[in-house]
Design a protein around this motif. Structure first.
Motif, PDB file in Angstrom:
ATOM      1  N   ALA A  34       0.851  -1.202   0.000  1.00 19.72           N
ATOM      2  CA  ALA A  34       0.000   0.000   0.000  1.00 19.72           C
ATOM      3  C   ALA A  34       0.885   1.250   0.000  1.00 19.72           C
ATOM      4  N   GLY A  35       1.944   1.239   0.828  1.00 20.97           N
ATOM      5  CA  GLY A  35       2.861   2.375   0.879  1.00 20.97           C
ATOM      6  C   GLY A  35       3.574   2.585  -0.436  1.00 20.97           C
ATOM      7  N   ASN A  36       4.048   1.474  -1.030  1.00 18.17           N
ATOM      8  CA  ASN A  36       4.826   1.589  -2.264  1.00 18.17           C
ATOM      9  C   ASN A  36       4.003   2.071  -3.444  1.00 18.17           C
ATOM     10  N   GLY A  42       4.423   9.590  -8.273  1.00 17.54           N
ATOM     11  CA  GLY A  42       5.590  10.417  -8.607  1.00 17.54           C
ATOM     12  C   GLY A  42       6.471  10.673  -7.394  1.00 17.54           C
ATOM     13  N   PRO A  43       7.602  11.380  -7.606  1.00 13.14           N
ATOM     14  CA  PRO A  43       8.599  11.599  -6.547  1.00 13.14           C
ATOM     15  C   PRO A  43       8.014  12.243  -5.297  1.00 13.14           C
ATOM     16  N   ASP A  44       7.190  13.270  -5.466  1.00 11.89           N
ATOM     17  CA  ASP A  44       6.698  13.995  -4.291  1.00 11.89           C
ATOM     18  C   ASP A  44       5.838  13.114  -3.407  1.00 11.89           C
ATOM     19  N   LEU A 137      14.647   9.500  -1.128  1.00 13.08           N
ATOM     20  CA  LEU A 137      14.471   8.057  -1.290  1.00 13.08           C
ATOM     21  C   LEU A 137      14.039   7.722  -2.715  1.00 13.08           C
ATOM     22  N   PHE A 138      13.256   8.624  -3.315  1.00 13.30           N
ATOM     23  CA  PHE A 138      12.830   8.368  -4.693  1.00 13.30           C
ATOM     24  C   PHE A 138      14.036   8.304  -5.628  1.00 13.30           C
ATOM     25  N   GLN A 139      15.016   9.208  -5.397  1.00  8.14           N
ATOM     26  CA  GLN A 139      16.217   9.198  -6.248  1.00  8.14           C
ATOM     27  C   GLN A 139      17.002   7.908  -6.068  1.00  8.14           C
ATOM     28  N   ILE A 212      10.170   5.394 -16.153  1.00 12.66           N
ATOM     29  CA  ILE A 212      10.087   6.840 -15.934  1.00 12.66           C
ATOM     30  C   ILE A 212      11.416   7.424 -15.471  1.00 12.66           C
ATOM     31  N   ALA A 213      12.338   6.555 -14.988  1.00 12.30           N
ATOM     32  CA  ALA A 213      13.604   7.059 -14.433  1.00 12.30           C
ATOM     33  C   ALA A 213      14.498   7.597 -15.539  1.00 12.30           C
TER      34      ALA A 213
END
Ligand code: HEM
Ligand code: FES
Lengths: 213, 254
Positions: A34-36, A42-44, A137-139, A212-213
């Motif tokens: 659920a978190g993932n 998107g990043p934000d 963490l997204f990066q 998307i990366a």
């Protein structure tokens, strides 16, 4: 010995420990998934999810240690059961056919289990025990999934988890004695659905990120 | 008209428990398809005896599927591939002329092999001795309908009591676990009022005895249920687990 170790030490006691810890992991995977899913936002959205989670502070630490303890019980008991079961038939059959009970999941529980363990170590080393002070963490996540090898490992690992859970889900209810003629067919079906949700839900994320990366 | 077939047998031969075993190739010729598997082995044994060779040692008693004495693994299936049949009730019409049939004993660490296909099933008796009974005063039989028991319950108990203790569940289980047997024995007593007073003690001591005898652990593979000649359901294993949880966590027994 006291009554608790007496009760948990038998064949059925060990199965109960596997069932309870396995159920806890399924609960954890549900929350984790659920978190993932915020990654799709998107990043934000993902970074904010991570910040909110870490804002829980000591609660997260307690949760991590709790999971660690459960993992220790599941892995040690599973290993013990595996070797005991191996020893219970020293001489194998020369011809061995299935009667129709075994499934891919049930026949491979110890092996999928070990693969999951290896994956979890790899996964924690990548995303948990890293210095995230210079990057969000997204990066970190999108950086990792820029490598096709990482994507491959993650997709494979999620297929393995799905196989483990495809048997584990209904099996844990049977171990806990919750076999009922009205609900068992539903639980067996639900086990397949849950394992597909885990496999596809987690498995598509690295593929999506790599695009998307 | 009686049809006859010719077969090649690969039979496990082992002169004694401590001796080394191996497969021996034997020929079964002119076997009537009306025969049972054991009768076919009788015919082979007669020829072996006439030839001055050692006949194949195998167990049997009732030969009508109720005593649980017979049993071997036929082409990878305990009691053969037919569903719901013991080896003595497996008929040769299920085989084709020219078939090769591999015959092995039930294999488990808990079942010591005596000779050829004969194994020692007494560990199952030891599990029964540990608690598979009820204690009642001797004397005149009580009136049958004193304690009301619902039809459904009686049927469930009867389904569990259909277990003949042949050991095919142990033979079929990838882990050589005896859980289906033990659960059937715990269930048929646990389901009836007469079995309740000793239910907790029974569940604990039978499970402990089963472990002590080095049977494997159940991992819910469901092979036992699929191969059981009496088609005992694994719902009994879940019932045994419930009885065990009740006894271990909620009774005063240690
Ligand atoms: C994502 C993590 C995991 C989940 C969700 C999970 C879940 C489960 C569940 C629900 C069961 C069924 C319990 C039962 O039959 O009562 C099970 C069984 C088992 N698990 Fe796991 N598990 C995980 C990780 C592992 C790991 C890391 C190992 C070992 C290294 C492992 C080894 C086993 C074994 C051997 C069994 C079979 C036990 C038996 O029935 O004899 N699992 N697991
Ligand atoms: S000989 Fe009695 S069940 Fe087969």
């Amino acid at each position: 010995m006291n009554w608790l170790t007496n009760t948990l030490g038998t064949s059925i006691g060990k199965k109960l420990m596997m069932a309870v810890t396995g159920l806890a992991f399924i609960g954890f995977l549900t929350v984790h998934l659920a978190g993932n899913l915020t990654l799709y936002g998107g990043p934000d959205s993902f970074n904010s999810y991570a910040e909110h989670l870490h804002a829980l502070g000591p609660l997260v630490i307690i949760f991590e240690w709790g999971l660690m303890l459960l993992a220790l019980v599941h892995i040690l008991t599973g290993t013990f059961l595996y070797f005991q079961n191996l020893a219970a038939r020293p001489l194998r059959y020369s011809v061995n056919k299935r009667g129709g009970g075994r499934t891919l999941g049930s026949a491979t529980m110890p092996y999928t289990g070990v693969l999951i363990l290896l994956f979890v170590i790899f996964h924690l080393a990548n995303f948990r025990f890293i210095d995230a002070s210079h990057a969000s963490l997204f990066q970190v996540v999108s950086g990792a999934f820029a490598h096709p090898l990482y994507v491959g490992i993650y997709v494979f690992a999620m297929a393995v988890v799905a196989i483990h859970v495809s048997h584990g889900f209904w099996s844990l209810f049977q171990s806990l004695g919750l076999n009922h003629p009205k609900y068992m067919p539903f639980l067996r079906g639900l086990g397949i659905v849950v394992s597909l949700i885990f496999g596809l839900g987690f498995g598509f994320l690295p593929i999506y990120i790599s695009f998307i990366a | 008209m009686t049809r006859t077939i010719n077969l090649t047998l690969k039979v496990w031969r082992q002169p004694a428990a401590a001796a080394k075993g191996r497969f021996e190739t034997l020929h079964a010729t002119n076997i009537s398809t009306d025969m049972s598997f054991l009768e076919m082995l009788d015919v082979v044994n007669e020829q072996l005896t006439l030839d001055g060779k050692e006949p194949i040692a195998f167990d049997s008693d009732c030969r009508e599927g109720i005593c649980g004495q017979c049993g071997a693994v036929i082409n990878g299936h305990p009691h053969g591939a037919e569903k719901g049949t013991t080896l003595c009730q497996l008929h040769m019409r299920h085989f084709q002329n020219g078939d090769t049939i591999v015959v092995e004993p039930f294999r488990a660490r808990a079942f010591k092999l005596h000779k050829d296909l004969i194994i020692d099933r007494s560990p199952l008796d030891q599990i029964i001795q540990a608690g598979g009974y009820i204690s009642v005063h001797t004397g005149g039989a009580p009136e049958a309908n004193t304690i009301p028991i619902s039809e459904d319950r009686a049927e469930l108990a009867m389904d569990a009591a259909a277990c003949i203790g042949c050991g095919a569940c142990v033979a079929a289980c990838p882990n050589a676990s005896a859980m289906l047997f033990v659960s059937a024995k715990i269930s048929h007593l646990a389901l009836l009022p007469q079995g309740r007073p000793e239910a907790a003690r029974r569940a604990l001591s039978m499970v402990r005895k089963m472990d002590e005898l080095c049977f494997g652990n159940c991992s819910n593979e469901r092979e036992c249920e699929a191969e059981c000649p009496k088609e005992i359901s694994i719902a009994n294993i879940a019932r045994m687990n419930r009885e065990y949880i009740k006894a271990g966590f909620f009774s005063a027994l240690k």
